[in-house]
Design an enzyme around this catalytic site. Structure first.
Site, PDB file in Angstrom:
ATOM      1  N   SER A 222       0.829  -1.204   0.000  1.00 31.41           N
ATOM      2  CA  SER A 222       0.000   0.000   0.000  1.00 31.41           C
ATOM      3  C   SER A 222       0.862   1.252   0.000  1.00 31.41           C
ATOM      4  O   SER A 222       1.970   1.277   0.567  1.00 31.41           O
ATOM      5  CB  SER A 222      -0.887   0.005   1.243  1.00 31.41           C
ATOM      6  OG  SER A 222      -1.507   1.263   1.437  1.00 31.41           O
TER       7      SER A 222
ATOM      8  N   LYS B 299       1.781  -3.056   6.736  1.00 29.08           N
ATOM      9  CA  LYS B 299       2.291  -3.275   5.384  1.00 29.08           C
ATOM     10  C   LYS B 299       3.805  -3.086   5.329  1.00 29.08           C
ATOM     11  O   LYS B 299       4.522  -3.861   4.684  1.00 29.08           O
ATOM     12  CB  LYS B 299       1.609  -2.318   4.402  1.00 29.08           C
ATOM     13  CG  LYS B 299       0.134  -2.596   4.173  1.00 29.08           C
ATOM     14  CD  LYS B 299      -0.110  -3.936   3.493  1.00 29.08           C
ATOM     15  CE  LYS B 299      -1.562  -4.106   3.089  1.00 29.08           C
ATOM     16  NZ  LYS B 299      -1.824  -5.443   2.491  1.00 29.08           N
TER      17      LYS B 299
ATOM     18  N   TYR C 191      -2.327   0.358  10.072  1.00 31.65           N
ATOM     19  CA  TYR C 191      -2.454  -0.379   8.811  1.00 31.65           C
ATOM     20  C   TYR C 191      -1.200  -0.220   7.963  1.00 31.65           C
ATOM     21  O   TYR C 191      -0.639  -1.196   7.444  1.00 31.65           O
ATOM     22  CB  TYR C 191      -3.677   0.113   8.039  1.00 31.65           C
ATOM     23  CG  TYR C 191      -3.748  -0.397   6.620  1.00 31.65           C
ATOM     24  CD1 TYR C 191      -4.034  -1.737   6.359  1.00 31.65           C
ATOM     25  CD2 TYR C 191      -3.510   0.455   5.544  1.00 31.65           C
ATOM     26  CE1 TYR C 191      -4.084  -2.212   5.052  1.00 31.65           C
ATOM     27  CE2 TYR C 191      -3.563  -0.003   4.244  1.00 31.65           C
ATOM     28  CZ  TYR C 191      -3.850  -1.335   4.001  1.00 31.65           C
ATOM     29  OH  TYR C 191      -3.899  -1.800   2.711  1.00 31.65           O
TER      30      TYR C 191
END
Length: 331
Positions: free
Chosen positions: A124, A152, A148
Site C-alpha cells: 500500500s 504493510k 495499517y
C-alpha cells in the site's frame, strides 16, 4: 501456472482472479470471508466460464495452507488477504497486527515448507506516510503514520529479509494507491460488509438512496478545493498490474517494489461531481473534521511500473465512476 490467491473473494482479489484466469492461469481461491462474500466465487465462475476451487480458510492455519499449496501443486502465490481500513486500524491496532502480520508469517512458512518461492504481495501507498514530495516514487522514504500502514511496512521488511536469506525467492511488493470501480460485467465490485470505509462504495450507497449523505473528512486541507487529493486507480487496471507483475517475477529472482496508481491526483469534490455526472443522481454530502492518519495529498509516480512491468493504467475517472455505479445497480 497454478496460482494460489489469498483474499480471493475480496474486492481486488476477485478482479485479479478474473484477469489471471482469462490469461490462462489455473487459480485456487482462498479466503476466510470475514470481510468478503462467497457469492464472488459464483460471479467469477460466471464471468470466466471456469470452475474455480475455493477454500474457506484462515491463513494462520499453517498446516491447512501448506496442504493446499501441495495438493494443488501451486507455483506462485498472490497475497491479498488482510484487514485494510486505516481508520479501523487506529481503533483496533492489536487486532490488525494479529491478523495481517501473523497471517503473512504463516503463509511464508507454508510456502517455504512447500518450496514455493514466488510471491506477489499486496502492499500500500500508506507505507510512505506524510509525503515529503509529490508524485511519490519508490525511492521516497517510508514512514507509515497509522497501524495499517505499519503492518504493510513490516511485511515488506520481512520480505526483504527473506530474499536476503535465500536469493532463490522471487518477490514483488505492489504499493497500491486507491483502487476503485468494478468489472465491466457489473457482477463483481467493491461491496464491503457493513458501512463502507472507502469513498466510492459510500458514494454509491448515497446515490442509490441506501445512505442519507456522504461525510467528507476535511474541507480545510491545503489543496485547490480544501478536500483531500488521492490517486484513484481503476480496479481492472490494478488487476492487469498483477498479471504484469507475475510475468516479471517469473523471470527475475530477488525483491522489487513497484507503485500501482493512476499517476495523478483527484479531490473528493471532483469525485463527487463526476459520480453525479455518470449516475444522474445528487450526492448529498457534509464536510466534517479530518480523520486521524489521513494526509492532504497522495499520488503516484508510476514510471517504474512502466519500465519494469510494461504496465500503464488505461481507464479514467469517468470509467471508474461509471463502472462503480453499474455494479451498484446490479446488487
Amino acid at each position: 501456472m497454478n496460482i494460489l490467491i489469498t483474499g480471493a473473494a475480496g474486492y481486488i482479489g476477485s478482479h485479479s482472479t478474473v484477469e489471471l484466469i482469462q490469461a490462462g492461469h489455473h487459480i485456487v481461491m482462498l479466503d476466510n470471508l470475514i470481510n468478503s462474500h462467497k457469492v464472488s466465487v459464483n460471479c467469477i465462475e460466471k464471468i470466466t466460464g471456469k470452475n474455480v476451487p475455493f477454500i474457506e480458510c484462515d491463513l494462520r492455519n499453517t498446516v491447512l495452507v501448506e496442504s493446499v499449496l501441495r495438493d494443488y501443486m501451486i507455483d506462485a502465490v498472490i497475497h491479498f488477504a488482510g484487514l485494510k481500513s486505516v481508520s479501523e486500524s487506529i481503533k483496533y491496532p492489536i487486532e490488525y497486527t494479529a491478523n495481517n502480520i501473523q497471517s503473512t508469517i504463516s503463509l511464508l512458512i507454508a510456502m517455504k515448507n512447500s518450496n514455493i518461492k514466488t510471491l506477489v504481495f499486496s502492499s500500500s501507498a500508506t507505507v510512505y506516510g506524510e509525503p515529503k514530495y509529490l508524485p511519490l516514487d519508490e525511492l521516497h522514504p517510508v514512514s507509515a503514520v497509522n497501524p495499517y500502514g505499519r503492518n504493510k511496512l513490516h511485511i515488506e521488511e520481512m520480505l526483504i529479509d527473506l530474499v536476503a536469506s535465500d536469493p532463490l525467492w522471487k518477490i514483488i511488493s505492489l504499493r497500491y494507491f486507491n483502487p476503485v470501480g468494478a468489472h465491466e460485467s457489473g457482477l463483481i465490485g467493491e461491496n464491503p460488509i457493513g458501512i463502507p470505509n472507502n469513498l466510492f462504495p459510500f458514494i454509491s450507497k448515497v446515490a442509490a438512496g441506501e445512505l442519507p449523505y456522504l461525510k467528507v473528512y476535511g474541507g480545510d486541507y491545503p489543496t485547490y478545493d480544501g478536500t483531500g487529493i488521492r490517486d484513484y486507480i481503476h480496479v481492472m487496471d490494478l488487476a492487469e498490474g498483477h498479471l504484469a507483475a507475475l510475468r516479471y517475477i517469473n523471470k527475475s529472482a530477488g525483491y522489487l517494489t513497484v507503485n500501482l496508481g493512476a499517476g495523478f491526483g483527484v479531490s473528493v469534490l471532483e469525485v463527487i461531481k463526476m459520480y453525479e455526472l455518470v449516475s444522474h443522481k445528487k450526492i448529498n454530502y457534509e464536510v466534517v473534521e479530518r480523520r486521524p492518519g489521513d494526509v492532504a495529498m497522495c499520488y503516484a509516480n508510476v514510471d517504474k511500473a512502466k519500465l519494469f512491468l510494461n504496465w500503464t493504467p488505461k481507464r479514467n475517472l469517468n470509467a471508474m465512476c461509471a463502472s462503480a455505479w453499474y455494479f451498484q445497480n446490479k446488487l
